[in-house]
Design a protein around this motif. Structure first.
Motif, PDB file in Angstrom:
ATOM      1  N   GLU A   1      -0.766  -8.505  -6.848  1.00 45.71           N
ATOM      2  CA  GLU A   1       0.350  -8.250  -7.771  1.00 45.71           C
ATOM      3  C   GLU A   1       1.232  -9.495  -7.900  1.00 45.71           C
ATOM      4  O   GLU A   1       1.675  -9.848  -9.011  1.00 45.71           O
ATOM      5  N   ARG A   2       1.480 -10.169  -6.785  1.00 45.10           N
ATOM      6  CA  ARG A   2       2.322 -11.371  -6.841  1.00 45.10           C
ATOM      7  C   ARG A   2       1.582 -12.521  -7.545  1.00 45.10           C
ATOM      8  O   ARG A   2       2.190 -13.302  -8.294  1.00 45.10           O
ATOM      9  N   LEU A   3       0.277 -12.624  -7.329  1.00 46.88           N
ATOM     10  CA  LEU A   3      -0.512 -13.692  -7.960  1.00 46.88           C
ATOM     11  C   LEU A   3      -0.604 -13.489  -9.473  1.00 46.88           C
ATOM     12  O   LEU A   3      -0.639 -14.466 -10.234  1.00 46.88           O
ATOM     13  N   GLU A   4      -0.674 -12.215  -9.911  1.00 44.25           N
ATOM     14  CA  GLU A   4      -0.710 -11.938 -11.354  1.00 44.25           C
ATOM     15  C   GLU A   4       0.550 -12.488 -12.025  1.00 44.25           C
ATOM     16  O   GLU A   4       0.475 -13.089 -13.107  1.00 44.25           O
TER      17      GLU A   4
ATOM     18  N   MET B   1      -5.319  -8.523 -11.937  1.00 42.79           N
ATOM     19  CA  MET B   1      -6.406  -8.940 -11.044  1.00 42.79           C
ATOM     20  C   MET B   1      -6.564  -7.905  -9.938  1.00 42.79           C
ATOM     21  O   MET B   1      -5.599  -7.379  -9.409  1.00 42.79           O
ATOM     22  N   LYS B   2      -7.820  -7.619  -9.615  1.00 43.03           N
ATOM     23  CA  LYS B   2      -8.131  -6.621  -8.614  1.00 43.03           C
ATOM     24  C   LYS B   2      -8.664  -7.312  -7.362  1.00 43.03           C
ATOM     25  O   LYS B   2      -9.480  -8.229  -7.458  1.00 43.03           O
ATOM     26  N   GLY B   3      -8.177  -6.895  -6.199  1.00 40.45           N
ATOM     27  CA  GLY B   3      -8.637  -7.490  -4.950  1.00 40.45           C
ATOM     28  C   GLY B   3      -9.133  -6.446  -3.976  1.00 40.45           C
ATOM     29  O   GLY B   3      -8.660  -5.312  -3.975  1.00 40.45           O
ATOM     30  N   SER B   4     -10.111  -6.831  -3.175  1.00 39.93           N
ATOM     31  CA  SER B   4     -10.653  -5.917  -2.175  1.00 39.93           C
ATOM     32  C   SER B   4     -11.078  -6.712  -0.951  1.00 39.93           C
ATOM     33  O   SER B   4     -11.403  -7.895  -1.052  1.00 39.93           O
ATOM     34  N   VAL B   5     -11.056  -6.052   0.199  1.00 42.41           N
ATOM     35  CA  VAL B   5     -11.411  -6.710   1.455  1.00 42.41           C
ATOM     36  C   VAL B   5     -12.501  -5.909   2.151  1.00 42.41           C
ATOM     37  O   VAL B   5     -12.389  -4.688   2.297  1.00 42.41           O
ATOM     38  N   ALA B   6     -13.551  -6.596   2.556  1.00 41.00           N
ATOM     39  CA  ALA B   6     -14.613  -5.950   3.328  1.00 41.00           C
ATOM     40  C   ALA B   6     -14.185  -5.844   4.781  1.00 41.00           C
ATOM     41  O   ALA B   6     -13.253  -6.528   5.220  1.00 41.00           O
TER      42      ALA B   6
ATOM     43  N   GLN C   1      -4.064  -7.589  10.239  1.00 40.85           N
ATOM     44  CA  GLN C   1      -3.693  -6.179  10.204  1.00 40.85           C
ATOM     45  C   GLN C   1      -3.275  -5.764   8.791  1.00 40.85           C
ATOM     46  O   GLN C   1      -2.591  -6.485   8.082  1.00 40.85           O
ATOM     47  N   HIS C   2      -3.723  -4.573   8.372  1.00 48.25           N
ATOM     48  CA  HIS C   2      -3.409  -4.005   7.044  1.00 48.25           C
ATOM     49  C   HIS C   2      -3.823  -4.963   5.917  1.00 48.25           C
ATOM     50  O   HIS C   2      -3.127  -5.081   4.904  1.00 48.25           O
ATOM     51  N   SER C   3      -4.959  -5.633   6.094  1.00 53.15           N
ATOM     52  CA  SER C   3      -5.380  -6.633   5.105  1.00 53.15           C
ATOM     53  C   SER C   3      -5.670  -6.021   3.732  1.00 53.15           C
ATOM     54  O   SER C   3      -5.451  -6.669   2.705  1.00 53.15           O
ATOM     55  N   ALA C   4      -6.153  -4.763   3.689  1.00 51.60           N
ATOM     56  CA  ALA C   4      -6.446  -4.122   2.403  1.00 51.60           C
ATOM     57  C   ALA C   4      -5.154  -3.917   1.601  1.00 51.60           C
ATOM     58  O   ALA C   4      -5.095  -4.239   0.403  1.00 51.60           O
ATOM     59  N   PHE C   5      -4.110  -3.397   2.253  1.00 49.47           N
ATOM     60  CA  PHE C   5      -2.836  -3.181   1.566  1.00 49.47           C
ATOM     61  C   PHE C   5      -2.172  -4.513   1.223  1.00 49.47           C
ATOM     62  O   PHE C   5      -1.579  -4.669   0.143  1.00 49.47           O
ATOM     63  N   ASN C   6      -2.296  -5.478   2.137  1.00 53.00           N
ATOM     64  CA  ASN C   6      -1.706  -6.790   1.870  1.00 53.00           C
ATOM     65  C   ASN C   6      -2.392  -7.484   0.705  1.00 53.00           C
ATOM     66  O   ASN C   6      -1.759  -8.243  -0.043  1.00 53.00           O
ATOM     67  N   THR C   7      -3.688  -7.228   0.537  1.00 56.80           N
ATOM     68  CA  THR C   7      -4.424  -7.825  -0.593  1.00 56.80           C
ATOM     69  C   THR C   7      -3.907  -7.274  -1.917  1.00 56.80           C
ATOM     70  O   THR C   7      -3.745  -8.016  -2.901  1.00 56.80           O
TER      71      THR C   7
END
Length: 417
Positions: free
Chosen positions: A138-141, A1-6, A127-133
């Motif tokens: 990875e954990r959700l997969e 799964m791919k995640g991204s944050v605006a 803070q660092h929401s893109a990296f945290n996403t």
């Protein structure tokens, strides 16, 4: 799964309007408003964000997508959405959120919009929401048994997804990204394996212009497609839309279609700019600061206008109070003027009466004085006459009552007056 944050945003309306547009399905939310009512949802978000006026960008927006041909039920997506928010340390007991699924690409994906301001006034910093996403995905997969996403670096996807900058631009304008518009239109135009002329007619019918890159050898080296003022190479839209794929999806004959291809040759349209991902990113990086500055300027102007309006309101209220006071003063002055006029009339009447009384009294005095003088003169005359008569020969004696004579003279004077 791919995640991204605006990027965190200022406008809930734009984000909510975007995720509720077109083909979408509601997944979950903790809000009270109608989940399809943009206005009500926006108002509910703004009510809570107003608790913290110091937070200028209260909007959080993330999107999670599956690999092509993978699907989840609404219930599975709901579990993933809530787990994702938990992984990001967003407490859904305090922070409002809404999650919907979009079906406008061949990759199933969800959008989550949340309020950074909590019901208790707390703020999620993010803070660092893109990296945290990325770490959360990875954990959700693993937790939900999803396909482990492999790195796509160096590979080309059959259908390329919109970039972060394209999605953010779509959020600002409220329009679907040009990349998705082109992909959907090209997919529809290739249905039934039409000839090249029919394929071109179909894409032009929906406002898309093709441009063929003809090499010096006369062979087609590539194709690009534009909608509005934005153009992409076919390969940038994904392998599925490259010329090598399209020429096998339509009936193409080099000899027959050569003139048609040359009429849409990119060499004849030098003013048409084909934007690649790198250039798009550069433009977005240039435009975004300008957009931020314009938004800040707009807020400053709006604040100044509000302050000016408040000042004008205070001045207007002051003028109204002054006008009221002046009117009251005028009424008092008018009343005093009337009283003074009445007093003046009374004074004039009294003066006239006093004058008349004085003249009358003076007349009476003069008459009295004249009467006294007359009596004295009469007595004198009578005295002289008496003396003369004493020296004359004796005459018959005449008796004269002087008191009666004086009384008679006074009575005559009074009757004349």
């Amino acid at each position: 799964m791919k995640g991204s944050v605006a990027k965190t945003g200022k406008s809930f309306k734009n984000r909510v309007d975007y995720i509720l547009k077109d083909d979408h399905s509601f997944i979950c939310s903790n809000m009270a408003s109608d989940y399809n009512n943009v206005s009500d949802l926006t108002d509910e978000f703004k009510t809570v964000s107003s608790f913290r006026q110091d937070i200028k960008k209260p909007v959080f927006h993330a999107f999670l997508s599956l690999p092509k041909n993978e699907h989840l039920t609404d219930q599975q997506w709901e579990e993933i959405a809530k787990d994702y928010l938990k992984e990001m340390n967003i407490d859904i007991e305090k922070h409002q959120y809404i999650c919907v699924r979009h079906n406008d690409t061949d990759k199933e994906h969800i959008h989550i919009v949340a309020n950074r301001v909590g019901l208790d006034g707390s703020v999620w910093l993010g803070q660092h929401s893109a990296f945290n996403t990325i770490a959360a995905c990875e954990r959700l997969e693993v937790k939900h048994g999803l396909t482990i996403t492999q790195s796509l670096k160096g590979q080309k996807s059959d259908v390329s997804a919109p970039t972060k900058n394209e999605i953010e631009q779509a959020l600002r304008t409220g329009e679907k990204p040009a990349r998705i518009v082109l992909q959907n239109a090209l997919q529809a135009a290739m249905v039934g394996k039409p000839d090249l002329q029919t394929f071109i007619d179909r894409v032009q019918a929906v406002g898309i212009e093709p441009r063929f890159n003809v090499a010096s050898t006369g062979n087609v080296a590539g194709v690009s497609f534009s909608v509005g003022d934005v153009a992409f190479k076919g390969s940038q839209l994904g392998k599925k839309y490259s010329w090598n794929t399209i020429k096998n999806k339509v009936i193409y004959d080099k000899n027959r279609d050569d003139e048609l291809v040359r009429s849409f040759s990119a060499r004849k349209m030098m003013n048409q700019i084909v934007l690649d991902d790198h250039l798009l990113n550069q433009i977005s990086m240039t435009v975004e600061p300008l957009t931020e500055s314009m938004m800040i300027l707009s807020e400053s102007v709006s604040t100044a206008l509000n302050q000016t309006q408040q000042t004008l309101t205070r001045v207007n209220n002051s003028l109204e109070a002054t006008t009221t006071a002046l009117n009251s003063a005028k009424n008092i002055i008018d009343q005093q003027a009337i009283k003074l006029e009445e007093q003046h009339k009374k004074l004039h009447k009294y003066s006239t009466e006093l004058k008349n009384n004085t003249i009358k009294n003076q007349s009476k005095l003069i008459i009295k004085m004249a009467s006294i003088v007359g009596v004295i003169n009469l007595i004198a005359v009578l005295s002289v006459g008496y003396l003369i008569m004493q020296k004359q020969p004796t005459q018959p004696r005449i008796t004269l009552d002087s008191k009666a004579v004086a009384t008679s003279i006074v009575e005559q004077l009074r009757s004349k007056r």
